[in-house]
Every structure is written in C-alpha cells, then in structure tokens.
Design a protein around this motif. Structure first.
Motif, PDB file in Angstrom:
ATOM      1  N   GLU A 124       2.465   1.842   1.405  1.00 51.48           N
ATOM      2  CA  GLU A 124       1.016   1.600   1.249  1.00 51.48           C
ATOM      3  C   GLU A 124       0.532   1.924  -0.166  1.00 51.48           C
ATOM      4  OE1 GLU A 124      -0.768   4.017   4.248  1.00 51.48           O
ATOM      5  OE2 GLU A 124       0.007   2.789   5.891  1.00 51.48           O
ATOM      6  N   GLY A 125       1.395   2.458  -0.998  1.00 52.61           N
ATOM      7  CA  GLY A 125       1.016   2.761  -2.385  1.00 52.61           C
ATOM      8  C   GLY A 125       0.795   4.234  -2.667  1.00 52.61           C
ATOM      9  N   TRP A 126       1.019   5.104  -1.659  1.00 51.86           N
ATOM     10  CA  TRP A 126       0.868   6.551  -1.895  1.00 51.86           C
ATOM     11  C   TRP A 126       2.039   7.083  -2.695  1.00 51.86           C
ATOM     12  CZ3 TRP A 126      -3.385   9.253  -0.796  1.00 51.86           C
ATOM     13  CH2 TRP A 126      -4.265   8.741   0.164  1.00 51.86           C
ATOM     14  N   LYS A 130      -0.456   9.101  -6.943  1.00 56.90           N
ATOM     15  CA  LYS A 130      -1.261   7.899  -6.733  1.00 56.90           C
ATOM     16  C   LYS A 130      -1.957   7.925  -5.385  1.00 56.90           C
ATOM     17  CE  LYS A 130       1.365   4.720  -9.592  1.00 56.90           C
ATOM     18  NZ  LYS A 130       2.567   3.920  -9.559  1.00 56.90           N
ATOM     19  N   PRO A 132      -3.895   5.141  -3.152  1.00 53.10           N
ATOM     20  CA  PRO A 132      -4.287   3.721  -3.064  1.00 53.10           C
ATOM     21  C   PRO A 132      -5.706   3.517  -2.530  1.00 53.10           C
ATOM     22  CG  PRO A 132      -2.803   4.295  -1.281  1.00 53.10           C
ATOM     23  CD  PRO A 132      -2.866   5.487  -2.168  1.00 53.10           C
TER      24      PRO A 132
END
Lengths: 205, 91
Positions: A124-126, A130, A132
């Motif tokens: 999910e972009g974690w 970072k 998200p």
C-alpha cells in the motif's frame, strides 16, 4: 528445588531468591528487556502526542481482525508452553517435545501473520519513512520499529524453543531449561499485551 | 493446568473488552487510560500465573518490579515536551 540450588551454588550458599542461576538470569534479562520495550513504547507515545497529523490507518478488516487472531494465537502458545513445562516436570519427554513443537508452530504462525500484514502495508506504500495517507511519516517509523522489535523476539523465541526441544529429546537438558525458555516466551506474550492495544487499537479507524 | 486454562480464558475476555473499548468512540485520553488499565491486568495475570511469580519467593518480585517501575517513572520526564509540541500546533 533444593537439588538445583545446591547445583547452582556448590559452596552450599543458598540462592537469595531460591531459584536456579539460569532462572535468575532470565528474570534479569526480562527486566532489562522490559525497559527496552518501555523506552520504544514511550518514544512512540511522545511522537504520537507531538505529531500534528497522526494517522489512524487500521480498519477493523483486515488489520484489527488480523491483530485479534495474532493475539489469540500468541496467548494460546503461552498455554501450550505451560503444558510443555508441566510435562517436563513430570519427566514425560515425549509430551514435552510435542507441546514445545506446538508452541513453536503457533509462534511461527504469529510471525507469518505479522509478516503478511507488513507486506500488505508495503504494497500500500507504507514504509518506516513513508505514509501513503499523507499524515505524519513517523507513524511508519514507530509502527515498524515497535512491531519489528517484537517480531525479532518472537523469531528468536521460536528458534530457541526448537533448539531446546531437540536437546530435551536427546536427554541433554532438564525441566529447568524448559521452564526458563517458557519464561522468555511468556514475556514475549506479555509485551504483545501492550503492543496490540497501544499500537493497533489506538490507531483503529 | 486448570488454573492456567482459566487465566487464558480470562485473558481472551480482556482482549475482547479492549476491542470493544476501541470502538466505543471514547476520547483519546480515556481510551488510552482504559486500554492501559486492561493491559496492566493482563500483564499482572501473566506474571503471577504464567510466569509463576505467584509461586516464587516474594523477594524476587519485590526486587524486580519496583526497580522497573522506577525506570518507567523516569521515562515520564518526556511528556511535558510532547505536550509542548502539541500546544505549539494550536487548537
């Protein structure tokens, strides 16, 4: 117990706590490690209170439900570890090894569930730096820091249980070693009793 | 083992209570206090029964726990700065 005290103190001096040296050593380790976990949880609290845009990313499904299942698995592994200790104290090697194997399997299940959640979050972009969802990036740093430290303890615990079980089966270790390993395992379980509410439930949507 | 199974059931019930509390729409401070109280009860039960502290000499607990509490008390010195940061960002 009298025999073990004499073994630990050949000069005949009684242990001040009436326990074996290895048991006292694991209690000292637990006290020190509690301070380590305490420090990392306090750091998480500091960052959470001080951050202007803290994120609460965990929906009931899948994150909180996954956390509940992980908690049940870990608590159950403590029960199976107690069964292993009881069997070891009765001198039943076969049951000791069997219960320790089940405990290690439950620990590995916990680790697998945890890693699955981590990889879903990575997807999910974690990451530790970072977020998200656009909020404070410190959420990732604290979440992966706290749960990563705990996961490291679980992994070490599973390996230790497997090694001790193998040596018990070969007749090289005694019930005292199983009990000492159990103390470490219960400690890992107790730490999760703080991580789950503070890191998961406090960040539930 | 019967006592351990009862403690295990009790701990599972506390986990259930924690989840219910998390979705009770409480203020953050109240939720934190409630969850911490329940976690402390769980830790106490685990220490006393699973880790057999109840069956060891009392001296062991008196030697370990106050020292650890003192360490956690010292860590509380960071909260004023955390609240200062929170106040800086305004309402």
């Amino acid at each position: 117990m009298a025999e073990s005290v004499l073994t630990a103190h050949p000069a005949g001096e009684e242990s001040p706590f009436g326990i074996q040296s290895k048991k006292l050593a694991i209690w000292l380790f637990i006290a020190a490690d509690s301070a380590t976990f305490g420090a990392i949880l306090f750091a998480y609290g500091f960052l959470r209170v001080g951050a202007a845009d803290w994120t609460r990313p965990f929906a009931f499904f899948p994150s909180i439900l996954n956390g509940i299942v992980m908690t049940v698995v870990l608590l159950t592994s403590s029960l199976t570890m107690l069964a292993a200790v009881a069997a070891a104290q009765r001198g039943d090697t076969a049951k000791t090894v069997r219960w320790m194997g089940i405990t290690a399997l439950l620990g590995a299940t916990f680790a697998a569930l945890h890693l699955r959640e981590w990889f879903n979050m990575f997807h999910e972009g974690w990451s530790p730096s970072k977020n998200p969802l656009g909020g404070s990036a410190q959420f990732g740093a604290t979440f992966f820091g706290v749960t990563g430290l705990h996961l490291l303890h679980v992994t070490c615990g599973v390996l230790a249980i497997l090694v001790i079980a193998l040596l018990v089966r070969r007749g090289k270790l005694t019930a005292g070693h199983v009990e000492t390993t159990g103390l470490y395992w219960h400690f890992v379980d107790l730490v999760w009793m703080f991580v789950f509410p503070l890191v998961y439930l406090m960040n539930a949507r | 083992m019967q006592v351990y199974v009862l403690v295990w059931i009790g701990l599972l019930c506390i986990v259930g209570a924690e989840v219910l509390l998390a979705y009770a729409h409480l203020r953050t401070g109240v939720l934190l206090a409630g969850l911490l109280a329940l976690a402390l009860v769980e830790a106490g039960a685990g220490l006393l029964f699973f880790m057999h502290l109840k069956y060891e000499r009392a001296k062991l607990a008196w030697w370990l726990i106050p020292v650890l509490l003192f360490v956690f008390l010292l860590m509380d010195h960071l909260w004023p700065d955390a609240f200062r940061l929170a106040a800086l960002r305004g309402p």
